[in-house]
Design an enzyme around this catalytic site. Sequence first.
Site, PDB file in Angstrom:
ATOM      1  CB  ALA A 115     -30.518  -7.774 -13.466  1.00 18.03           C
TER       2      ALA A 115
ATOM      3  CG  ASN B 280     -28.973  10.472  -7.651  1.00 23.21           C
ATOM      4  OD1 ASN B 280     -29.050   9.800  -6.612  1.00 23.21           O
ATOM      5  ND2 ASN B 280     -29.881  11.373  -7.973  1.00 23.21           N
TER       6      ASN B 280
ATOM      7  CB  CYS C 252     -33.691  11.311  -9.400  1.00 21.35           C
ATOM      8  SG  CYS C 252     -34.972  12.177  -8.478  1.00 21.35           S
TER       9      CYS C 252
ATOM     10  CE  LYS D 162     -29.755  14.071  -5.589  1.00 20.44           C
ATOM     11  NZ  LYS D 162     -30.887  13.703  -4.783  1.00 20.44           N
TER      12      LYS D 162
ATOM     13  NE  ARG E 265     -41.056  13.004 -11.996  1.00 16.38           N
ATOM     14  CZ  ARG E 265     -40.373  13.639 -11.043  1.00 16.38           C
ATOM     15  NH1 ARG E 265     -39.734  14.747 -11.316  1.00 16.38           N
ATOM     16  NH2 ARG E 265     -40.320  13.146  -9.820  1.00 16.38           N
TER      17      ARG E 265
ATOM     18  CB  THR F 244     -30.368  17.488  -8.084  1.00 17.52           C
ATOM     19  OG1 THR F 244     -30.845  16.719  -6.990  1.00 17.52           O
ATOM     20  CG2 THR F 244     -29.150  16.818  -8.695  1.00 17.52           C
TER      21      THR F 244
ATOM     22  CG  PHE G   7     -29.391   0.588  -5.975  1.00 14.29           C
ATOM     23  CD1 PHE G   7     -30.187   0.680  -4.849  1.00 14.29           C
ATOM     24  CD2 PHE G   7     -29.624   1.467  -7.018  1.00 14.29           C
ATOM     25  CE1 PHE G   7     -31.191   1.629  -4.764  1.00 14.29           C
ATOM     26  CE2 PHE G   7     -30.623   2.420  -6.937  1.00 14.29           C
ATOM     27  CZ  PHE G   7     -31.394   2.502  -5.809  1.00 14.29           C
TER      28      PHE G   7
HETATM   29  C1  UGA Z   1     -32.959   8.228  -6.389  1.00 18.38           C
HETATM   30  C2  UGA Z   1     -31.873   7.955  -5.327  1.00 18.38           C
HETATM   31  O1  UGA Z   1     -31.959   6.593  -4.905  1.00 18.38           O
HETATM   32  C3  UGA Z   1     -32.081   8.870  -4.108  1.00 18.38           C
HETATM   33  O2  UGA Z   1     -31.038   8.661  -3.158  1.00 18.38           O
HETATM   34  C4  UGA Z   1     -32.065  10.322  -4.604  1.00 18.38           C
HETATM   35  O3  UGA Z   1     -32.282  11.231  -3.519  1.00 18.38           O
HETATM   36  C5  UGA Z   1     -33.165  10.503  -5.628  1.00 18.38           C
HETATM   37  O4  UGA Z   1     -32.946   9.611  -6.741  1.00 18.38           O
HETATM   38  C6  UGA Z   1     -33.123  11.936  -6.094  1.00 18.38           C
HETATM   39  O5  UGA Z   1     -32.143  12.306  -6.732  1.00 18.38           O
HETATM   40  O6  UGA Z   1     -33.999  12.712  -5.711  1.00 18.38           O
HETATM   41  P1  UGA Z   1     -35.514   7.483  -6.669  1.00 18.38           P
HETATM   42  O7  UGA Z   1     -35.470   8.166  -7.994  1.00 18.38           O
HETATM   43  O8  UGA Z   1     -36.671   7.712  -5.764  1.00 18.38           O
HETATM   44  O9  UGA Z   1     -34.213   7.871  -5.800  1.00 18.38           O
HETATM   45  O10 UGA Z   1     -35.482   5.938  -6.974  1.00 18.38           O
HETATM   46  P2  UGA Z   1     -34.507   4.708  -6.716  1.00 18.38           P
HETATM   47  O11 UGA Z   1     -35.006   3.930  -5.570  1.00 18.38           O
HETATM   48  O12 UGA Z   1     -33.116   5.152  -6.703  1.00 18.38           O
HETATM   49  O13 UGA Z   1     -34.781   3.867  -8.034  1.00 18.38           O
HETATM   50  C7  UGA Z   1     -34.469   4.417  -9.317  1.00 18.38           C
HETATM   51  C8  UGA Z   1     -34.758   3.421 -10.407  1.00 18.38           C
HETATM   52  O14 UGA Z   1     -33.807   2.372 -10.361  1.00 18.38           O
HETATM   53  C9  UGA Z   1     -36.135   2.763 -10.360  1.00 18.38           C
HETATM   54  O15 UGA Z   1     -36.660   2.750 -11.666  1.00 18.38           O
HETATM   55  C10 UGA Z   1     -35.824   1.360  -9.880  1.00 18.38           C
HETATM   56  O16 UGA Z   1     -36.749   0.404 -10.354  1.00 18.38           O
HETATM   57  C11 UGA Z   1     -34.447   1.121 -10.482  1.00 18.38           C
HETATM   58  N1  UGA Z   1     -33.642   0.104  -9.788  1.00 18.38           N
HETATM   59  C12 UGA Z   1     -33.255   0.292  -8.502  1.00 18.38           C
HETATM   60  C13 UGA Z   1     -33.235  -1.038 -10.460  1.00 18.38           C
HETATM   61  O17 UGA Z   1     -33.558  -1.234 -11.650  1.00 18.38           O
HETATM   62  N2  UGA Z   1     -32.469  -1.968  -9.812  1.00 18.38           N
HETATM   63  C14 UGA Z   1     -32.081  -1.793  -8.524  1.00 18.38           C
HETATM   64  O18 UGA Z   1     -31.366  -2.677  -8.005  1.00 18.38           O
HETATM   65  C15 UGA Z   1     -32.490  -0.641  -7.861  1.00 18.38           C
END
Ligand code: UGA
Length: 447
Positions: free
Chosen positions: A264, A220, A272, A216, A342, A130, A261
Amino acid sequence: MAPLKITVIGTGYLGATHAVAMAELGFEVLGLDVVPEKIAMLEAGRAPMYEPGLEDLLARHVAGLPGSSGRLRFTRSWEEVGAFGDVHFVCVNTPQKHGEYACDMSYVDAAFESLAPHLNGPALVVGKSTVPVGSAARLAAKLAELAPAGADVELAWNPEFLREGFAVQDTLHPDRIVIGVRGERGEKLLREVYETPMSEGSPLVVTDFPTAELVKTAANSFLATKISFINAMAEVCEAAGGDVVKLAEAIGHDERIGSKFLRAGIGFGGGCLPKDIRAFMARAGELGADQALTFLREVDSINMRRRGHMVELAREAVGGSFLGKRVAVLGATFKPDSDDVRDSPALNVAGQIHLQGGQVTVYDPKGMDNARRVFPTLGYADSALAAARGAEVVLHLTEWREFRDLDPEELGAVVTDRLLLDGRNALDPARWRAAGWTYRAMGRPQA
Ligand code: UGA
């Protein structure tokens, strides 16, 4: 036509998963990393991070392991990588610069500078990291300058959308494949790589460099905005006596909004979303388009406020001060099914309480080693029950399945007070209340 030979540069989340997925699709793959310990682990079939399904695939393909296809090998030699590959995927990480919003491109630059002098024949270099928009054009010029094969070396940009915890699944069955190209050869070779079982049902979007890079960061940013939106609604629900979980369910039925997503809680973290929105703002500023992204500053600050709010709720719950209070923290990773801490909201909350004088004991199913490394002064226990022993308040901060399955009676028997704060709105309030717990969530009525 001989099958393409593929190299993967960088064997972190992205690279290790991509390398093994390419081997699974039938390609010969050579992975490179500059860290010898990582290579040694991978050669032994062990994943450098916890990621469901990854070790099974390594066992299937890493050369030298009994019964493997032998299609996946590793090296530290740039020369070997240059001579081996038709297509080189660059998968190194782009962290946030220390003390700045901008993205640290030093690993990407170093990878290109190390690889290019060994490209003596036709090759396609594919960036997957990214990066700030504009990087691909700059890196293409670098390749043209440094690669002995000159114009026979092309660049393509091919962002990756995998989620930690689902990395294998997301890589083998992506919901879309995006490629940014300048020349026809890049597109042709990438079609050869991806027009395999991998792309069945996945739309392939072919575009230019800047659009591919922006897809990308835009994706995000949208995800981060969605989470901060629902967390902003949680703040309003708290003020008005509403229930954000019901609200999310109800608005999620609208297909234009969608139900995903909208959970809350204490907000987003990880390697990321937080750094990507900051790097995006920094880059927009450099381009003179900073006004377009000022809303991301708000997204970031709503997100950071959630952590502070959790700390406040916990402080109130223990009578206004953490001094001398025992606090159990369930969860250290930034999300379940990962060992990644992280920018973890859970660890950040635990750390803040510790710094305010609380006696914090943390338990996480997979993140203990990483948490200890990052925050060695916190207390750690090797089970939820052990962490909760003697606690005046229990904080549920990462929604592991193991925590949903906890027995409220069993946990209740070891704590000092049956007081539970659910920072992820993921536990069943009725179940905990029935066992005599005071259950409090974020953005929900206290009942
Ligand atoms: C995120 C993106 O979802 C991926 O599509 C992307 O490829 C990746 O970053 C990246 O850039 O490499 P990731 O960091 O693995 O993936 O995690 P997510 O599943 O997106 O969750 C991110 C954070 O959001 C977590 O701390 C999770 O607990 C939080 N979250 C997620 C919430 O607080 N509420 C939600 O409804 C969903």
